[in-house]
Design an enzyme around this catalytic site. Structure first.
Site, PDB file in Angstrom:
ATOM      1  N   GLU A 216       0.671  -1.349  -0.099  1.00  0.00           N
ATOM      2  CA  GLU A 216      -0.148   0.399   0.164  1.00  0.00           C
ATOM      3  C   GLU A 216       0.769   1.589  -0.193  1.00  0.00           C
ATOM      4  O   GLU A 216       2.537   1.309   0.246  1.00  0.00           O
ATOM      5  CB  GLU A 216      -0.985   0.021   1.245  1.00  0.00           C
ATOM      6  N   HIS A 240      -4.382 -11.799   7.629  1.00  0.00           N
ATOM      7  CA  HIS A 240      -4.913 -11.562   6.029  1.00  0.00           C
ATOM      8  C   HIS A 240      -3.955 -12.078   4.759  1.00  0.00           C
ATOM      9  O   HIS A 240      -4.738 -13.055   4.371  1.00  0.00           O
ATOM     10  CB  HIS A 240      -4.851  -9.726   5.558  1.00  0.00           C
ATOM     11  N   LYS A 340       3.968  -0.707   3.420  1.00  0.00           N
ATOM     12  CA  LYS A 340       3.434   0.462   4.251  1.00  0.00           C
ATOM     13  C   LYS A 340       4.004   1.379   3.280  1.00  0.00           C
ATOM     14  O   LYS A 340       4.972   1.148   3.386  1.00  0.00           O
ATOM     15  CB  LYS A 340       2.776   1.558   5.072  1.00  0.00           C
ATOM     16  N   LYS A 345      -0.390   0.561  -4.989  1.00  0.00           N
ATOM     17  CA  LYS A 345      -1.500   0.051  -4.331  1.00  0.00           C
ATOM     18  C   LYS A 345      -1.633  -1.047  -4.264  1.00  0.00           C
ATOM     19  O   LYS A 345      -2.451  -1.559  -5.519  1.00  0.00           O
ATOM     20  CB  LYS A 345      -2.698   0.881  -3.861  1.00  0.00           C
TER      21      LYS A 345
END
Ligand code: BG6
Length: 493
Positions: A216, A240, A340, A345
């Site tokens: 992301e 996840h 991050k 993304k």
């Protein structure tokens, strides 16, 4: 129509509520999925008036749906909203809550308690709810939705489970992993089990390795309070990405029924080879973003973000190599990676097939054949199979092409994951929620790594924001020729 219910959200003024929960509830209202008298009780510590709540939620929903914002739908949704001010660590909060909800016709009897709060507070909130009789099912059902991470490590997850298990039956607990609500994640199962072409190839005989990547561009934002004690391994991989791994690698369950699915997922997690403490550095890599650029804009490094300790070694990038020691997957490395403030993304499952034998092309210009890849795009959604074809012309040369199969027609919209999951809670369907043993075995996979990292507090590698993370993460690869698959674009030679 669904049951009418009171959706009571702890932490309703926070990030999750702003970005996901309120927009999802608005969408459900728009789709006519909420019963006439369903109410949303937003709970928080802040001193908000009812009007302020409505204005805040309006701006959150507008931010999420943009030009699709519908004033008429929002007015209807706003009438469902109520604000309740209280500190979830104070017992008196629950007494007032009981006074508000008991014998009050404005709030339906069925209650879903949604814990959008700091993971350290799950246990306390459940205990106080119990003590004030707010979990009793004498009138209507009581369900508790617990966000991730469930626990901080294996031991704390076990303690949390013992704690809440005293007050709740397993059927009342909805451990959420919002990735399971994504249509594209569910498509992994459809792709595997509704088509015959891939199944014979879906094993160690044909697959060289698998990569599961979530990247992301967003940074920490205002989440330091949550993220500093969590880091990328707990935040994304333990939950996840390991869930995605189970769906990609599990055996076909006998049915879509909740327990059958979860049984197969647990078998995969149980089969993951434990990582020995002295092998942690060969299996796991962590790093933290430094200042850099995202979309041409300068952005701060992690250590300069609000609320971050100046000497923090919390990882914002984590990569992990695992092996599943069963008949189907033995010897196939599976690389999980998240970060991050990365270049893009994207969430992608990339399956790399073995090299074909070169023999047939021995006397041609072709020096090396490319491997086939199957790419399952989770976001953006896509399905791509890369193949080698002959280049037009007199010589025998090859190039890469791909079969691209879009998952949706141009006018079809994918809903976000939370819509489906919030509705499943009302419907009492737990198939897309985690059973406790799934959570426990997922902790067992990452726990050895977290233990070693916890002792290494002095130094963490960094990467400039807007990049794909440190090159050194390549050390996880089993073979020199393996490389990170960053995007759908074909790999360079
Ligand atoms: C959340 C994590 O569970 O998932 C966040 O806490 C992360 O840190 C988010 O950004 C990613 O979800 P999605 O749906 O945007 O890929």
């Amino acid at each position: 129509m669904t049951d009418s219910c009171t959706y009571a959200i702890f932490g309703a003024t926070g990030n999750l509520s702003r970005i996901k929960l309120m927009p999802a509830l608005y969408h459900l209202d728009q789709a006519g999925k909420l019963a006439e008298d369903t109410r949303v009780l937003a709970m928080g510590r802040r001193d908000w008036s009812q009007e302020h709540l409505v204005e805040q939620v309006r701006s959150w929903v507008q931010g999420a749906v943009g030009e699709h914002f519908d004033e008429a739908v929002f007015s209807r949704f706003a009438r469902r909203l109520d604000y309740f001010r209280g500190d979830l660590r104070e017992p008196e909060t629950y007494q007032r809550l009981g006074d508000l909800l008991r014998d009050n016709d404005a709030f339906p009897d069925n209650i879903a308690w949604y814990m959008a709060i700091n993971p350290g507070d799950f246990g306390v909130a459940v205990r106080y709810l119990h003590e004030d009789g707010l979990l009793e099912e004498a009138h209507g059902w009581r369900r508790v939705v617990i966000e991730k991470p469930f626990g901080y490590d294996l031991e704390s997850a076990q303690a949390l489970q013992r704690g809440i298990g005293k007050y709740l039956r397993e059927e009342q607990i909805y451990r959420i992993d919002h990735y399971l609500g994504k249509g594209t994640v569910q498509n992994v199962l459809v792709f595997r089990f509704a088509n015959t072409v891939m199944e014979p190839l879906w094993n160690r005989n044909y697959i060289d390795h698998i990569q599961i990547t979530h990247s992301e561009t967003l940074g920490l934002g205002s989440r330091a309070g949550f993220y500093e004690g969590v880091g990328a391994m707990r935040d994304m991989i333990q939950s996840h990405l390991l869930q995605l791994l189970t769906l990609v690698t599990m055996e076909p369950p006998p049915s879509m029924e909740a327990e059958s699915l979860r049984d197969e997922k647990v078998k995969v997690l149980k089969s993951v080879r434990p990582i020995a403490p002295n092998a942690v550095h060969a299996h796991a890599f962590r790093a933290q973003y430094a200042a850099g650029q995202i979309d041409g804009e300068k952005v701060k490094g992690y250590l300069e973000e609000d609320g971050v300790a100046p000497d923090s070694v919390t990882e914002t990038y984590a990569a992990l190599k695992v092996y599943i020691d069963n008949w189907r997957w033995r010897g196939v490395p599976i690389y999980l990676r998240t970060g991050k403030r990365m270049a893009k993304k994207q969430s992608l499952v990339s399956i790399c097939f073995r090299h074909p034998p070169q023999q047939f092309f021995r006397d041609t210009h072709i020096e090396r054949l490319r491997q086939n890849w199957v790419l399952l795009g989770i976001q953006p959604d896509c399905l791509k199979v890369e193949m080698t074809v002959k280049e037009p012309g007199l010589e025998m040369r090859t190039r890469q092409t791909s079969l691209d199969a879009s998952l949706r027609q141009r006018d079809e919209v994918l809903t976000d994951a939370y819509e489906e999951l919030l509705l499943d809670v009302i419907d009492g369907d737990r198939s897309l929620f985690l059973r406790y043993d799934e959570v426990e075995y997922a902790w067992r996979v990452v726990d050895p790594v977290l233990r070693v990292w916890a002792t290494e507090r002095d130094y963490i590698q960094t990467y400039p924001a807007g990049t794909w993370g440190p090159e050194e993460s390549r050390r996880l690869f089993e073979k020199e020729e393996q490389q990170w698959r960053h995007s759908l674009a074909p790999l360079e030679d």
